[in-house]
Design an enzyme around this catalytic site. Structure first.
Site, PDB file in Angstrom:
ATOM      1  N   GLY A 195      -0.619   4.695   4.873  1.00 56.10           N
ATOM      2  CA  GLY A 195      -0.392   3.339   5.375  1.00 56.10           C
ATOM      3  C   GLY A 195      -0.867   2.303   4.388  1.00 56.10           C
ATOM      4  O   GLY A 195      -1.141   2.617   3.231  1.00 56.10           O
ATOM      5  N   ASN A 196      -0.961   1.056   4.824  1.00 50.40           N
ATOM      6  CA  ASN A 196      -1.481  -0.002   3.962  1.00 50.40           C
ATOM      7  C   ASN A 196      -2.212  -1.042   4.810  1.00 50.40           C
ATOM      8  O   ASN A 196      -2.327  -0.893   6.023  1.00 50.40           O
ATOM      9  CB  ASN A 196      -0.360  -0.620   3.115  1.00 50.40           C
ATOM     10  CG  ASN A 196       0.708  -1.242   3.987  1.00 50.40           C
ATOM     11  OD1 ASN A 196       0.454  -2.200   4.694  1.00 50.40           O
ATOM     12  ND2 ASN A 196       1.915  -0.666   3.959  1.00 50.40           N
ATOM     13  N   ARG A 197      -2.682  -2.098   4.177  1.00 48.86           N
ATOM     14  CA  ARG A 197      -3.608  -3.028   4.842  1.00 48.86           C
ATOM     15  C   ARG A 197      -2.923  -4.134   5.637  1.00 48.86           C
ATOM     16  O   ARG A 197      -3.580  -5.051   6.119  1.00 48.86           O
ATOM     17  CB  ARG A 197      -4.515  -3.676   3.787  1.00 48.86           C
ATOM     18  CG  ARG A 197      -5.393  -2.688   3.080  1.00 48.86           C
ATOM     19  CD  ARG A 197      -6.282  -3.391   2.061  1.00 48.86           C
ATOM     20  NE  ARG A 197      -6.936  -2.420   1.204  1.00 48.86           N
ATOM     21  CZ  ARG A 197      -8.012  -1.727   1.549  1.00 48.86           C
ATOM     22  NH1 ARG A 197      -8.542  -1.890   2.742  1.00 48.86           N
ATOM     23  NH2 ARG A 197      -8.542  -0.865   0.704  1.00 48.86           N
TER      24      ARG A 197
END
Ligand code: PMT
Length: 405
Positions: free
Chosen positions: A215-217
């Site tokens: 995933g990412n932020r």
């Protein structure tokens, strides 16, 4: 650094809030306050019964406009006509079953129902009553009559009622009602009314196995702000998001997805009749080459884990149509050069560059510092703004691009 003040979403608008005799009248105080915070000038008309639950004095302390309940005030005998005339929107919250019946049959026996008869402004109603009263055939018939006349409704919601039981009949929460007010005012006069805007938000999650993902932020906040601002300007907004949207996004059609592939499918469906696509989502460029059906166990004899990745398709580049295409560029180096390259390579009309190493910009927070590039003029660097105000500036460009077509 302080964020410069921008016009509030309801600046210059006058909302007449009609409050009727329900225990939910206490919520009308918070509602009035929130409408004023949103920039509106609020006038309050109370029925005599409402004033028993929420006294006029309390409203006086949170709003700038008139607070009145007497329809026989010798000093202002035509107050209902005046309130009706100056309203950009008449909001009746809470509205009891009896009030709905009076509105449906045109009875004017209080400052609230008289104002409803006297106004040509859009009318929004937030019902509040016991669930059996709401389900009653008479109430349902009154709702139908009012809907057919163009009256809009927000709620009621499921939840705990004054009787102590749970059921459908609770007045919607003030932040949701404010969302409905903003949507209706936008639809009445916003510069994107009649336009269909699709927005993506959040970071995609690419499954490794049933418990892990890449995933990412991205929190989704930038996309939510774009959806909210487009709704406030009158657009019909579709949001495809990996994050659950806040309740204030009332009026936006939301589809929650997880992976880039799910996002692509949802966007393709929603773009069929769209005028604009704004891709604020952080889409994973790569996904695991294989997704395991069961949780991968720790390999006691292995020093590490080599995870094979496979490229995801570029969603925005691959989604074709006559809509205005707006992308974002999340960069850590060479902000302008990299954004300009993405603008060209992905065939965009506009790209919004943000430097995600800046703690006040990019992921997670409530502010952003953006640069707009359209490949024609010079890049336009904007100061630090709230994400909502940054979204408004992006939509100013979108409105201009639509006007050119
Ligand atoms: O959600 P927040 O916490 O508020 O954070 C906001 C944000 C930083 C996520 C947002 O402002 C932002 O920059 N979004 C784009 C993030 C991104 O994926 O940037 P990119 O430079 O990698 O991609 C460029 C554009 O192509 C983007 O519009 C992206 O949505 C799109 N893209 C990227 C990869 C891919 N496979 N398909 C795409 O469509």
């Amino acid at each position: 650094m302080t964020v410069p003040a921008q016009p509030a979403p309801l600046a210059g608008k006058r909302v007449v809030l009609g409050v009727t005799g329900s225990i939910a009248a206490y919520k009308a105080i918070d509602l009035a306050r929130r409408l004023e915070e949103g920039g509106a000038t609020v006038d309050v008309a109370l029925t005599a019964n409402a004033a028993r639950f929420a006294p006029a004095l309390t409203f006086h302390s949170v709003i700038r406009g008139t607070v009145a309940s007497d329809m026989f005030d010798a000093a202002a005998p035509e107050l209902h006509v005046e309130l009706g005339r100056r309203a950009d929107l008449l909001l009746i919250a809470p509205a009891t079953a009896t009030t709905l019946a009076k509105l449906a049959s045109g009875v004017g026996d209080s400052l609230v129902t008289l104002t409803a008869l006297a106004t040509t402004a859009p009318v929004l109603v937030a019902p509040a009553m016991d669930s059996r009263m709401y389900a009653n055939a008479a109430t349902q018939a009154n709702l139908e009559t009012l809907r057919a006349r163009g009256v809009s409704f927000v709620g009621p919601d499921e939840g705990r009622l004054a009787s102590g039981e749970r059921g459908l009949g609770r007045m919607s929460e003030p932040e949701v009602v404010v969302g409905a007010v903003r949507a209706l005012i936008g639809r009445a006069g916003g510069d994107l009314r009649g336009r269909r805007v699709v927005v993506s938000a959040g970071g995609t999650r690419e499954a490794i196995d049933p418990v892990r993902f890449l995933g990412n932020r991205s929190s989704g906040k930038m996309g939510f702000a774009l959806a909210e601002a487009a709704r406030d300007r009158g657009a019909a907004v579709s949001l495809v998001s990996t994050q659950a949207p806040p309740p204030a996004l009332y009026g936006v059609s939301v589809e929650e997805v997880e992976s880039a592939e799910e996002m692509r499918e949802a966007l393709a469906r929603r773009l069929r009749d769209a005028d604009v696509l704004v891709m604020a989502a952080a889409v994973a460029d790569y996904r695991p080459a294989e997704t395991a059906a069961r949780k991968r166990k720790k390999q006691e004899d292995a020093a590490g884990w080599d995870l094979a990745l496979q490229e995801n398709p570029d969603l925005i580049a691959g989604l074709d149509g006559s809509f205005v295409k707006v992308g974002f560029a999340a960069e850590t180096d060479d902000l302008i050069a990299n954004a300009a390259a993405k603008l060209r390579k992905k065939g965009l009309d506009l790209i919004v560059a943000n430097d995600v190493t800046d703690p006040e910009a990019g992921f997670g927070g409530d502010t952003n510092r953006i640069v707009l590039l359209d490949g024609r003029g010079e890049p336009e660097a904007l100061p630090l703004l709230s994400k909502y105000d940054a979204a408004q500036r992006v939509l100013d460009r979108v409105a201009a691009l639509l006007a050119e077509r």
